[in-house]
Every structure is written in C-alpha cells, then in structure tokens.
Scaffold this active site. Structure first.
Site, PDB file in Angstrom:
ATOM      1  N   ARG A  59     -67.507  48.120  53.502  1.00  0.00           N
ATOM      2  CA  ARG A  59     -67.554  46.900  54.323  1.00  0.00           C
ATOM      3  C   ARG A  59     -67.282  45.659  53.481  1.00  0.00           C
ATOM      4  O   ARG A  59     -66.925  44.600  53.989  1.00  0.00           O
ATOM      5  CB  ARG A  59     -68.901  46.777  55.048  1.00  0.00           C
ATOM      6  CG  ARG A  59     -69.038  45.496  55.864  1.00  0.00           C
ATOM      7  CD  ARG A  59     -70.052  45.592  56.982  1.00  0.00           C
ATOM      8  NE  ARG A  59     -71.357  46.053  56.533  1.00  0.00           N
ATOM      9  CZ  ARG A  59     -72.246  45.320  55.847  1.00  0.00           C
ATOM     10  NH1 ARG A  59     -71.968  44.074  55.526  1.00  0.00           N
ATOM     11  NH2 ARG A  59     -73.398  45.829  55.483  1.00  0.00           N
ATOM     12  N   TYR A 112     -52.291  31.324  70.255  1.00  0.00           N
ATOM     13  CA  TYR A 112     -52.593  32.692  70.685  1.00  0.00           C
ATOM     14  C   TYR A 112     -53.828  32.681  71.600  1.00  0.00           C
ATOM     15  O   TYR A 112     -54.888  32.149  71.227  1.00  0.00           O
ATOM     16  CB  TYR A 112     -52.826  33.550  69.444  1.00  0.00           C
ATOM     17  CG  TYR A 112     -53.113  34.996  69.714  1.00  0.00           C
ATOM     18  CD1 TYR A 112     -52.173  35.819  70.332  1.00  0.00           C
ATOM     19  CD2 TYR A 112     -54.333  35.555  69.348  1.00  0.00           C
ATOM     20  CE1 TYR A 112     -52.441  37.154  70.572  1.00  0.00           C
ATOM     21  CE2 TYR A 112     -54.605  36.896  69.578  1.00  0.00           C
ATOM     22  CZ  TYR A 112     -53.659  37.688  70.194  1.00  0.00           C
ATOM     23  OH  TYR A 112     -53.928  39.009  70.435  1.00  0.00           O
ATOM     24  N   ASP A 183     -51.878  30.052  61.677  1.00  0.00           N
ATOM     25  CA  ASP A 183     -51.588  31.442  62.039  1.00  0.00           C
ATOM     26  C   ASP A 183     -50.099  31.644  61.752  1.00  0.00           C
ATOM     27  O   ASP A 183     -49.239  31.152  62.476  1.00  0.00           O
ATOM     28  CB  ASP A 183     -51.920  31.646  63.523  1.00  0.00           C
ATOM     29  CG  ASP A 183     -51.742  33.095  63.971  1.00  0.00           C
ATOM     30  OD1 ASP A 183     -50.891  33.791  63.389  1.00  0.00           O
ATOM     31  OD2 ASP A 183     -52.445  33.507  64.915  1.00  0.00           O
ATOM     32  N   LYS A 208     -48.551  43.147  63.664  1.00  0.00           N
ATOM     33  CA  LYS A 208     -47.208  42.864  64.191  1.00  0.00           C
ATOM     34  C   LYS A 208     -46.183  43.212  63.105  1.00  0.00           C
ATOM     35  O   LYS A 208     -46.062  44.356  62.747  1.00  0.00           O
ATOM     36  CB  LYS A 208     -47.135  41.411  64.656  1.00  0.00           C
ATOM     37  CG  LYS A 208     -48.369  40.967  65.483  1.00  0.00           C
ATOM     38  CD  LYS A 208     -48.449  41.606  66.850  1.00  0.00           C
ATOM     39  CE  LYS A 208     -49.796  41.453  67.556  1.00  0.00           C
ATOM     40  NZ  LYS A 208     -50.248  40.120  67.843  1.00  0.00           N
TER      41      LYS A 208
HETATM   42  C1  LIG Z   1     -51.678  39.573  67.939  1.00  0.00           C
HETATM   43  C2  LIG Z   1     -51.933  38.229  67.412  1.00  0.00           C
HETATM   44  C3  LIG Z   1     -53.151  37.881  66.841  1.00  0.00           C
HETATM   45  C4  LIG Z   1     -54.347  38.810  66.842  1.00  0.00           C
HETATM   46  O1  LIG Z   1     -54.171  39.896  66.029  1.00  0.00           O
HETATM   47  P1  LIG Z   1     -54.876  41.322  66.298  1.00  0.00           P
HETATM   48  O2  LIG Z   1     -54.517  42.084  65.080  1.00  0.00           O
HETATM   49  O3  LIG Z   1     -54.272  41.855  67.558  1.00  0.00           O
HETATM   50  O4  LIG Z   1     -56.320  41.065  66.450  1.00  0.00           O
HETATM   51  C5  LIG Z   1     -53.300  36.626  66.293  1.00  0.00           C
HETATM   52  N1  LIG Z   1     -52.295  35.737  66.318  1.00  0.00           N
HETATM   53  C6  LIG Z   1     -51.124  36.010  66.876  1.00  0.00           C
HETATM   54  C7  LIG Z   1     -50.050  34.971  66.878  1.00  0.00           C
HETATM   55  C8  LIG Z   1     -50.898  37.262  67.462  1.00  0.00           C
HETATM   56  O5  LIG Z   1     -49.743  37.518  68.061  1.00  0.00           O
END
Ligand SMILES: *Cc1c(COP(=O)(O)O)cnc(C)c1O
Length: 389
Positions: A59, A112, A183, A208
């Site tokens: 963890r 998001y 982000d 992604k």
């Molecule tokens: C998918 C996404 C997230 C969240 O990520 P997860 O791994 O699905 O929790 C955050 N920011 C953006 C721009 C995203 O497309």
C-alpha cells in the site's frame, strides 16, 4: 510530431538486472507481494521511518510500481511520481491532500466529470469551487478568490478540447501563491510537459494512452520531491488508493510502445478530423490542431493525440444515436486512448438543458481514434453519416 529522443529512450528502457548466471531478462520481474520482511527489527523500524522510499508494505512502496513511477517522473521532467490505483484515486489524493476547509478551488476549462463530482462532494467539508469556462488569463485572474488555494486545469479540456495558456495561468497563480495542478492525460508527457511551463503538479489517468491497451486502470501524480513526500503521508498512504504490482507492470509494458502508438494515433486522428471537417452533416470538428491560436499550440503541445469531437449539424438525440449505432468499426463505450477506436456522445437524450448550461453542443460526438488504420475508420464514418442524410 517527432518524439523527443530522450523520451523515446525512457519509454523503451526496462530496469532489469542480470541473474547469478549472468544473463538478464528483457522484461522486469513482478514483485507480486503485499509485504516486505526485514533482516532485523531495527531495519524494519528504519524502513517504517522512511516508508515513502522503502518498500515495507505494497500500500506504500513496491519495486514494480516504483520502476514505472521513475519512468513517468522522467517523462514529465519532475522529481517524483506517485502511482495510484486509478486516475480518480490520484485526483482525490491531490484534492484531499492539498485542501482544507475554507479553501476554494478554481477549475478552468471543461473538466473531467467525476473530478467535478468529487469537488461537489467536498462542499460537505466546506471546500468551495467554481468552474471558469472563459479561458483568457484575465478571466481566470478575475475568478480567483482571496481563499483560492488551487487552480485545477485541463488542457486540452474534456469533450471540447480547448487549449489553455498554461504558462500565463501558472504565472498569475504563482504571483498569488496559489498552487496549480493540470490533468495532462490527453496530451501525455510526450506531447506536453506542464512542469516546465510553471505548473506545480501534474496528474494522469494511466488508463488511457499511457497504458494504451484498455486492459488496466491506474493513475499518477508528478511534482517536486517535497510535495510528493507530503502527499505520500497525507493522502496516498492513509487513503489506500495504491496501484497493484501486476497492473503497474502492464502499465510499464504499455509505456514501452507509447511513442509509436501516439505517432499513429496522431496521424490517423488528423486524417479522420480532416474528413469530418469536409462532411456536410458535420458542423465543426473540435480538435486542438484546429484551434484558433496556432502560436499557443506550438509553445505548449509538441503533438496531438487521437481523441477529439465533432458536432453534427443536427443535434437531436435521435440523430446522434443513429450515427453512433451506424458505426461498425468504432466500438461504443466510455474511456479512450486504447488500440480500438471508440465513440460516445455526452447527449443522453434527457440531459439537454444540462449540456446547454455547460456549453456542450447537443450534437457532440467524441471519437477515440485507435490503431485500425484511418482508411477503415473514414469509410465507417462515411457510411454512418449517410444514414442521417
Ligand atoms: C478517465 C479520466 C480520468 C480518470 O481516470 P481513471 O483511471 O478512469 O480513474 C481523469 N481525467 C481524465 C481526463 C480522464 O479521461
């Protein structure tokens, strides 16, 4: 766009050690373990005192996760990276780690959805927020409050892919001692390096492009060593959103091919975007490469990736549904950035007023251009768009 050779080398590298026989594997072993034992009690005591660096329990630190963290930190040109069990775990650790009651967060650009839902939930702890959709630095400055502690950026932003002037916003926030976090999931560190533009923290979903194969969920935060150590003890370790070693290994494997995947996503998405921009059923294409400010784009983004939107001339739900259902190569689903092309629309048929209020056109369709080849995808879109002619 050409990939920085240093980045290509970071992606391709694998931290492997030769075994006693002198031969080395090409991929690293997985430390699939929950805990680490020590040769003496004092060694464990010392390990616990430096748990942000020493593997004690998975963890906290784990060597397989640490290897991918070193790669992501190097790609972002940051000191340290902390991986998380999802992008949202990373985002919540940043918000919960940095904010206290009475603070205000300014979100700039289309953000998001779940990030904003989390911010909504934080109102219970007297953490306020606003969403600023006028992207000019003057508008951002005017939206700051005396208690603004953090400016949260997404660029290019969700759904509309509008680009922010990151250096200008970083500067105006820094002048008021306000932290900035971006982000950076869409551009990936290969095409945008926000820390060099003065941004304080970078978050990613690794689910992604970074993982890139639609087979894992992970997240990451990159910043200075001090800030990352603080985040480790304040929110990463106690909240428990750790990334498992197996998924970290898959993420590391995904990163090894990131440069070639991105080049292909980029080129094919640009071809698909060009096709759509010339199609009579399409009102406009929302792709950062088509932005109004090419100089800003060149300063900030060394390339573009494969996810973008287009707006249909007719924005009613039935038209949107027919186009999406008419596609055969694009699979219907959330997420983006993987091998297979995906399609989705924010228009659910019942949320028109909410879309209007948020500045999202009802006829918006988002594509994630995968690796099937642009010709196939263009033919597919051509066929689907013919169904609404
Ligand atoms: C998918 C996404 C997230 C969240 O990520 P997860 O791994 O699905 O929790 C955050 N920011 C953006 C721009 C995203 O497309």
């Amino acid at each position: 766009m050409p990939i920085d050779p240093q980045d290509a080398a970071i992606c391709a590298a694998e931290e492997v050690r030769p075994g006693p026989e002198g031969s080395a594997p090409t991929s690293a072993p997985i430390a699939q373990t929950s805990l680490f034992t020590f040769s003496s009690f004092q060694a464990l005591v010392d390990g616990l005192a430096a748990e942000h660096e020493v593997p004690v329990y998975t963890r906290g630190r784990n060597p397989t996760v640490a290897a991918v963290e070193r790669k992501l930190a190097a790609l972002e040109r940051g000191d340290r990276c902390q991986c998380f069990g999802s992008g949202m775990a990373a985002i919540s650790a940043v918000l919960l780690g940095l904010l206290r009651s009475g603070d205000h967060v300014l979100f700039v650009n289309q953000t998001y959805g779940p990030t904003l839902e989390l911010a909504e939930g934080l109102r219970r702890f007297e953490i306020e927020h606003d969403l600023e959709l006028d992207l000019s630095p003057d508008a951002v400055r005017a939206a700051l409050r005396p208690n603004t502690r953090l400016v949260w950026l997404e660029s290019p932003g969700t759904m509309l892919f509008r680009v922010l002037d990151l250096a200008a916003i970083a500067e105006l926030a820094r002048a008021r001692k306000i932290l900035t976090c971006i982000d950076n999931s869409w551009a990936t560190p290969l095409y945008q390096k926000p820390l060099g533009l003065g941004i304080d923290l970078v978050v990613h979903t690794c689910s992604k492009y970074l993982g890139g194969h639609g087979d894992l969920v992970a997240g990451a935060v990159i910043s200075t060593a001090d800030r990352m150590e603080e985040l480790f003890y304040r929110s990463f370790l106690p909240l428990g959103g750790a990334l498992g070693p197996w998924d970290a290994w898959l993420l590391g494997r995904g990163l090894r091919t990131l440069p070639v995947r991105l080049s292909r996503h980029e080129a094919d998405a640009l071809r698909v975007a060009e096709f759509l921009a010339a199609h009579p059923a399409v009102r406009r294409v929302l792709h950062p490469a088509l932005s109004e400010d090419p100089a800003l784009l060149r300063r900030q983004l060394s390339g573009t990736t494969g996810t973008f939107s287009f707006e249909l001339e007719r924005g009613d739900y039935e038209t949107v549904r027919r186009v999406i259902d008419g596609l055969e190569r694009f699979r219907i689903g959330v997420s983006w950035g993987g091998v297979e092309s995906l399609v989705i629309s924010p228009n659910r048929g019942t949320n028109g007023a909410r879309l209007d209020a948020g500045g999202i056109p009802r006829g918006l369709v988002r594509l994630s251009v995968g690796l099937e080849g642009a010709d196939l995808l263009i033919a597919d879109l051509d066929r689907a768009l013919a169904t609404i002619a």
